[in-house]
Design a protein around this motif. Structure first.
Motif, mmCIF file in Angstrom:
data_model
loop_
_atom_site.group_PDB
_atom_site.id
_atom_site.type_symbol
_atom_site.label_atom_id
_atom_site.label_comp_id
_atom_site.label_asym_id
_atom_site.label_seq_id
_atom_site.Cartn_x
_atom_site.Cartn_y
_atom_site.Cartn_z
ATOM 1 N N LEU A 96 0.877 -1.157 0.000
ATOM 2 C CA LEU A 96 0.000 0.000 0.000
ATOM 3 C C LEU A 96 0.919 1.213 0.000
ATOM 4 C CD1 LEU A 96 -2.847 1.278 0.353
ATOM 5 C CD2 LEU A 96 -2.420 1.197 2.810
ATOM 6 N N LEU A 97 0.749 2.110 -0.964
ATOM 7 C CA LEU A 97 1.629 3.271 -1.136
ATOM 8 C C LEU A 97 0.791 4.542 -1.060
ATOM 9 C CD1 LEU A 97 3.485 1.755 -4.193
ATOM 10 C CD2 LEU A 97 4.363 1.874 -1.854
ATOM 11 N N PRO A 98 0.613 5.098 0.135
ATOM 12 C CA PRO A 98 -0.230 6.295 0.265
ATOM 13 C C PRO A 98 0.359 7.487 -0.475
ATOM 14 C CG PRO A 98 0.173 5.259 2.394
ATOM 15 C CD PRO A 98 1.099 4.628 1.420
ATOM 16 N N GLY A 99 -0.533 8.286 -1.078
ATOM 17 C CA GLY A 99 -0.110 9.513 -1.731
ATOM 18 C C GLY A 99 -0.243 10.683 -0.782
ATOM 19 N N CYS A 100 -0.128 11.885 -1.318
ATOM 20 C CA CYS A 100 -0.256 13.069 -0.476
ATOM 21 C C CYS A 100 -1.707 13.219 -0.018
ATOM 22 C CB CYS A 100 0.188 14.305 -1.238
ATOM 23 S SG CYS A 100 -0.731 14.582 -2.750
ATOM 24 N N GLY A 101 -1.908 13.923 1.072
ATOM 25 C CA GLY A 101 -3.253 14.168 1.557
ATOM 26 C C GLY A 101 -3.680 13.294 2.709
ATOM 27 N N ASN A 102 -2.802 12.391 3.178
ATOM 28 C CA ASN A 102 -3.138 11.585 4.349
ATOM 29 C C ASN A 102 -1.882 11.353 5.166
ATOM 30 O OD1 ASN A 102 -1.891 9.034 3.396
ATOM 31 N ND2 ASN A 102 -3.471 9.196 1.823
ATOM 32 N N SER A 103 -2.056 10.838 6.369
ATOM 33 C CA SER A 103 -0.916 10.661 7.273
ATOM 34 C C SER A 103 -0.369 9.241 7.268
ATOM 35 C CB SER A 103 -1.334 11.051 8.696
ATOM 36 O OG SER A 103 -2.339 10.179 9.165
ATOM 37 N N CYS A 116 -8.603 12.385 2.124
ATOM 38 C CA CYS A 116 -7.665 11.260 2.078
ATOM 39 C C CYS A 116 -6.592 11.451 1.023
ATOM 40 C CB CYS A 116 -8.443 9.974 1.804
ATOM 41 S SG CYS A 116 -7.422 8.566 1.410
ATOM 42 N N GLY A 117 -6.904 12.111 -0.085
ATOM 43 C CA GLY A 117 -5.966 12.152 -1.187
ATOM 44 C C GLY A 117 -5.988 10.825 -1.925
ATOM 45 N N LEU A 118 -4.836 10.421 -2.429
ATOM 46 C CA LEU A 118 -4.726 9.193 -3.213
ATOM 47 C C LEU A 118 -4.098 8.075 -2.397
ATOM 48 C CD1 LEU A 118 -3.466 10.631 -6.599
ATOM 49 C CD2 LEU A 118 -5.640 9.488 -6.224
ATOM 50 N N LEU A 119 -4.584 6.858 -2.634
ATOM 51 C CA LEU A 119 -3.968 5.646 -2.097
ATOM 52 C C LEU A 119 -3.599 4.770 -3.289
ATOM 53 C CD1 LEU A 119 -6.368 4.690 0.840
ATOM 54 C CD2 LEU A 119 -4.092 5.686 1.028
ATOM 55 N N PHE A 120 -2.352 4.380 -3.378
ATOM 56 C CA PHE A 120 -1.875 3.513 -4.444
ATOM 57 C C PHE A 120 -1.588 2.134 -3.865
ATOM 58 C CE2 PHE A 120 -0.467 7.820 -5.431
ATOM 59 C CZ PHE A 120 -0.983 7.990 -6.703
ATOM 60 N N SER A 121 -1.747 1.111 -4.695
ATOM 61 C CA SER A 121 -1.347 -0.223 -4.270
ATOM 62 C C SER A 121 -0.767 -0.967 -5.465
ATOM 63 C CB SER A 121 -2.519 -1.004 -3.670
ATOM 64 O OG SER A 121 -3.500 -1.257 -4.640
ATOM 65 N N ALA A 122 0.192 -1.839 -5.166
ATOM 66 C CA ALA A 122 0.800 -2.695 -6.180
ATOM 67 C C ALA A 122 0.873 -4.092 -5.579
ATOM 68 C CB ALA A 122 2.189 -2.196 -6.545
ATOM 69 N N VAL A 123 0.209 -5.060 -6.227
ATOM 70 C CA VAL A 123 0.140 -6.418 -5.690
ATOM 71 C C VAL A 123 0.385 -7.443 -6.792
ATOM 72 C CG1 VAL A 123 -1.451 -5.771 -3.837
ATOM 73 C CG2 VAL A 123 -2.372 -6.602 -6.008
ATOM 74 N N ALA A 124 0.809 -8.626 -6.380
ATOM 75 C CA ALA A 124 0.978 -9.754 -7.292
ATOM 76 C C ALA A 124 0.446 -10.998 -6.585
ATOM 77 C CB ALA A 124 2.442 -9.939 -7.661
ATOM 78 N N GLY A 125 -0.158 -11.890 -7.364
ATOM 79 C CA GLY A 125 -0.704 -13.092 -6.765
ATOM 80 C C GLY A 125 -1.158 -14.094 -7.806
ATOM 81 N N LEU A 126 -1.957 -15.043 -7.351
ATOM 82 C CA LEU A 126 -2.465 -16.109 -8.212
ATOM 83 C C LEU A 126 -3.976 -16.016 -8.318
ATOM 84 C CD1 LEU A 126 -0.351 -19.136 -6.937
ATOM 85 C CD2 LEU A 126 -0.036 -17.865 -9.069
ATOM 86 N N GLN A 127 -4.490 -16.420 -9.470
ATOM 87 C CA GLN A 127 -5.931 -16.458 -9.695
ATOM 88 C C GLN A 127 -6.295 -17.827 -10.268
ATOM 89 O OE1 GLN A 127 -8.014 -12.985 -11.230
ATOM 90 N NE2 GLN A 127 -8.796 -14.259 -12.886
ATOM 91 N N TRP A 128 -7.343 -18.428 -9.712
ATOM 92 C CA TRP A 128 -7.823 -19.717 -10.170
ATOM 93 C C TRP A 128 -9.159 -19.522 -10.854
ATOM 94 C CZ3 TRP A 128 -11.452 -23.444 -7.599
ATOM 95 C CH2 TRP A 128 -11.497 -24.643 -8.297
ATOM 96 N N ASN A 129 -9.276 -19.939 -12.120
ATOM 97 C CA ASN A 129 -10.480 -19.827 -12.929
ATOM 98 C C ASN A 129 -11.190 -21.172 -12.977
ATOM 99 O OD1 ASN A 129 -9.747 -17.085 -14.072
ATOM 100 N ND2 ASN A 129 -8.014 -18.323 -14.735
#
Length: 195
Positions: A44-51, A176-189
């Protein structure tokens, strides 16, 4: 009922309504209408506008393909040790969004000479919940707003995918401003869906 609770309820109801619609089948295909589940981890990579400060994040998701290239999904996420000026606390949230595969566009077919690579974009709405003062110096415990992102699948098998996502959420109802996220994982179809 607060405005945030109404927004969250509207997101969930919209996703459930989309799931209950009959899936449109592509001509000669029976690949639509498949369900999927997945799990991911990242930052989770918070942007400006939050603490808030950077934090590890985990997420789980479930979705359904409406046709070969479009899916709707619900996601739950948690950053158990999100830090703010007032100390550590869990930051959690839910999102409802559409996933639009770019592999249906001729330019992206066999991108990099690899048919297993499948880029996509996402659009939807999300709500994040946190401890007091997580999103601002006021008393905001929640933040709700639009979320957009992009990512790619790498199809390991017909049923298992590696999925990488990057997203941005704009906190529209709080400072709040912006909240960024970068994730990797698996998906089962299962039951069809996807390429």
């Amino acid at each position: 009922m607060s405005g945030t609770a109404r927004n969250l309820l509207a997101c969930v109801l919209a996703a459930l309504a989309a799931w209950s619609m009959p899936a449109a089948e592509a001509p000669g295909e029976d690949e639509s209408g498949g369900w999927y589940v997945g799990a991911a981890g990242g930052l989770l990579l918070p942007g400006c506008g939050n603490s808030l400060r950077r934090a590890a994040e985990v997420s789980v998701r479930a979705g359904r393909y409406l046709d070969e290239y479009v899916a709707v999904e619900l996601e739950g996420a948690c950053a158990p040790n999100a830090c703010s000026r007032d100390g550590n606390g869990a930051l959690s949230g839910v999102a409802a969004r559409g996933v639009f595969h770019l592999s249906g566009i001729d330019f992206y077919d066999n991108l990099f000479g690899c048919e297993r690579f499948d880029p996509f974009v996402t659009f939807g709405a999300a709500t994040r919940f946190g401890p007091r003062h997580a999103f601002a110096d006021g008393s905001h415990r929640t933040s709700t707003g639009p979320v957009a992102g992009f990512g790619a699948f790498y199809h390991l098998t017909d049923s298992l995918d590696l999925r990488v996502d990057a997203q941005a959420m704009l906190g529209a109802d709080s400072p709040c401003g912006l909240l960024f996220s970068a994730v990797a994982g698996l998906q089962w179809n299962f039951g069809g869906g996807g390429e």
